[in-house]
Design a protein around this motif. Structure first.
Motif, PDB file in Angstrom:
ATOM      1  N   SER A  25      -2.346  -8.626   2.356  1.00 47.73           N
ATOM      2  CA  SER A  25      -2.664 -10.056   2.393  1.00 47.73           C
ATOM      3  C   SER A  25      -3.165 -10.451   3.779  1.00 47.73           C
ATOM      4  O   SER A  25      -4.086 -11.264   3.911  1.00 47.73           O
ATOM      5  CB  SER A  25      -1.445 -10.887   2.009  1.00 47.73           C
ATOM      6  N   ASP A  26      -2.585  -9.867   4.814  1.00 50.00           N
ATOM      7  CA  ASP A  26      -3.028 -10.182   6.174  1.00 50.00           C
ATOM      8  C   ASP A  26      -4.476  -9.740   6.386  1.00 50.00           C
ATOM      9  O   ASP A  26      -5.258 -10.440   7.032  1.00 50.00           O
ATOM     10  CB  ASP A  26      -2.122  -9.495   7.191  1.00 50.00           C
ATOM     11  N   LYS A  27      -4.823  -8.613   5.811  1.00 48.63           N
ATOM     12  CA  LYS A  27      -6.200  -8.124   5.923  1.00 48.63           C
ATOM     13  C   LYS A  27      -7.173  -9.101   5.279  1.00 48.63           C
ATOM     14  O   LYS A  27      -8.252  -9.383   5.820  1.00 48.63           O
ATOM     15  CB  LYS A  27      -6.325  -6.748   5.277  1.00 48.63           C
ATOM     16  N   TYR A  85      -3.030 -14.928  -0.039  1.00 46.09           N
ATOM     17  CA  TYR A  85      -1.843 -14.651   0.758  1.00 46.09           C
ATOM     18  C   TYR A  85      -0.800 -13.821   0.032  1.00 46.09           C
ATOM     19  O   TYR A  85       0.241 -13.497   0.580  1.00 46.09           O
ATOM     20  CB  TYR A  85      -1.196 -15.965   1.196  1.00 46.09           C
ATOM     21  N   TYR A 109       1.336 -10.857  -1.621  1.00 49.42           N
ATOM     22  CA  TYR A 109       1.605  -9.441  -1.320  1.00 49.42           C
ATOM     23  C   TYR A 109       1.501  -8.561  -2.559  1.00 49.42           C
ATOM     24  O   TYR A 109       1.522  -7.349  -2.453  1.00 49.42           O
ATOM     25  CB  TYR A 109       2.999  -9.295  -0.717  1.00 49.42           C
ATOM     26  N   PRO A 129       3.356 -11.913   6.887  1.00 53.53           N
ATOM     27  CA  PRO A 129       2.113 -11.139   7.009  1.00 53.53           C
ATOM     28  C   PRO A 129       2.236  -9.700   6.492  1.00 53.53           C
ATOM     29  O   PRO A 129       2.411  -8.768   7.250  1.00 53.53           O
ATOM     30  CB  PRO A 129       1.840 -11.162   8.520  1.00 53.53           C
ATOM     31  N   TYR A 130       2.140  -9.531   5.191  1.00 49.24           N
ATOM     32  CA  TYR A 130       2.066  -8.192   4.606  1.00 49.24           C
ATOM     33  C   TYR A 130       0.689  -7.602   4.884  1.00 49.24           C
ATOM     34  O   TYR A 130      -0.303  -8.331   5.022  1.00 49.24           O
ATOM     35  CB  TYR A 130       2.326  -8.250   3.107  1.00 49.24           C
ATOM     36  N   ARG A 171      -7.409 -12.229   7.528  1.00 44.19           N
ATOM     37  CA  ARG A 171      -8.147 -11.933   8.765  1.00 44.19           C
ATOM     38  C   ARG A 171      -9.641 -11.812   8.493  1.00 44.19           C
ATOM     39  O   ARG A 171     -10.469 -12.128   9.353  1.00 44.19           O
ATOM     40  CB  ARG A 171      -7.613 -10.651   9.413  1.00 44.19           C
ATOM     41  N   TYR A 198       4.701 -18.119   5.295  1.00 39.80           N
ATOM     42  CA  TYR A 198       3.923 -16.925   4.952  1.00 39.80           C
ATOM     43  C   TYR A 198       4.388 -15.719   5.762  1.00 39.80           C
ATOM     44  O   TYR A 198       4.535 -15.793   6.984  1.00 39.80           O
ATOM     45  CB  TYR A 198       2.431 -17.181   5.209  1.00 39.80           C
TER      46      TYR A 198
END
Length: 272
Positions: free
Chosen positions: A162-164, A268, A270, A158-159, A167, A156
């Motif tokens: 998607s990371d937001k 996940y 992007y 972390p774009y 999280r 994965y």
């Protein structure tokens, strides 16, 4: 010219009728996702298309149309993403058993050498631990060994969007996400160990295993770098796509999908 269908949206699953309509028209319109004023027409005539690269989670519509595509002289191969993740990550994923069956039917139709299994992206988390991945990959490799020509793995990335989303799950204490990279160029030992174990399983089932957009240090595990858009499969010379990620080895192509249009809503991803 290679046509990618599509990194940006699951066209074979959700927009196949649109694609077939564009194929009948012999062209489609592509909007630059970074400058919507830039619009260009792209020919879909068989004499202008060197090959289609299909990306999907559900290949049955491609199977239905495979005979027609081959009769019209189109070359193509199909990459099917299949992880079987918990619904919290893949809320609209099709049933696992159905996709396994579809892959075998597709392979029988076009040959396993044109069918690629993507175990991608690999997330390490409190719900998808190393043990989880090993068990899941073992099951899938056993189920798909005779249906696919290769397996493609990718960690994965972390774009921002998607990371937001991921999280937010951590904030709600629904899951804990574990880091996969150190300074992006270095895969953390836990992830390297996992990839090594997946490679062992793939070799056990005689499935060639490749990496997508990863550092080169995985070769020692028998995981070779891979160009998901591979012009050599269409008899073309290598022509690296300058618009992809730094470790991406894909050849130049035209993607005819649009960001923000995929209803699957994998957390996940992007592309939305």
């Amino acid at each position: 010219m290679i046509i990618s269908v599509s990194r940006r949206s699951d066209v074979p699953r959700f927009y196949w009728d649109w694609f077939l309509g564009e194929l009948e028209r012999g062209e489609t319109v592509v909007v630059n996702p970074f400058n919507t004023r830039q619009v260009k027409k792209v020919s879909l005539l068989s004499q202008d298309v060197d090959g289609f690269v299909f990306w999907t989670r559900e290949p049955y519509r491609i199977r239905e149309s495979a005979g027609m595509l081959l009769e019209r002289g189109y070359q193509f191969y199909v990459m099917v993403s299949l992880t079987g993740y918990p619904a919290i990550f893949e809320p609209q994923a099709p049933p696992l058993d159905r996709i396994i069956d579809d892959l075998h039917r597709l392979s029988a139709c076009i040959g396993s050498e044109r069918v690629f299994w993507r175990y991608d992206p690999i997330l390490l988390s409190s719900l998808t631990s190393e043990h989880y991945h090993v068990e899941q990959f073992q099951f899938l490799a056993g189920a798909l060994a005779t249906a696919v020509g290769r397996c493609i793995v990718s960690l994965y990335d972390p774009y921002a969007k998607s990371d937001k989303r991921l999280r937010a799950l951590e904030t709600e204490r629904l899951v804990e996400i574990y880091p996969l990279y150190k300074e992006r160029r270095y895969v953390v030992p836990e992830a390297v160990n996992l990839l090594g174990r997946l490679a062992d399983i793939a070799h056990q089932y005689r499935i060639p295993i490749y990496s997508c957009a990863e550092p080169d240090g995985l070769v020692s595990y028998g995981i070779l770098p891979h160009a998901c858009v591979d012009g050599s499969l269409f008899g073309l010379k290598k022509e690296k796509d300058p618009h992809q990620r730094s470790f991406c080895r894909c050849d130049r192509s035209i993607d005819i999908g649009r960001y923000g249009t995929c209803p699957a809503r994998c957390l996940y991803c992007y592309a939305w």
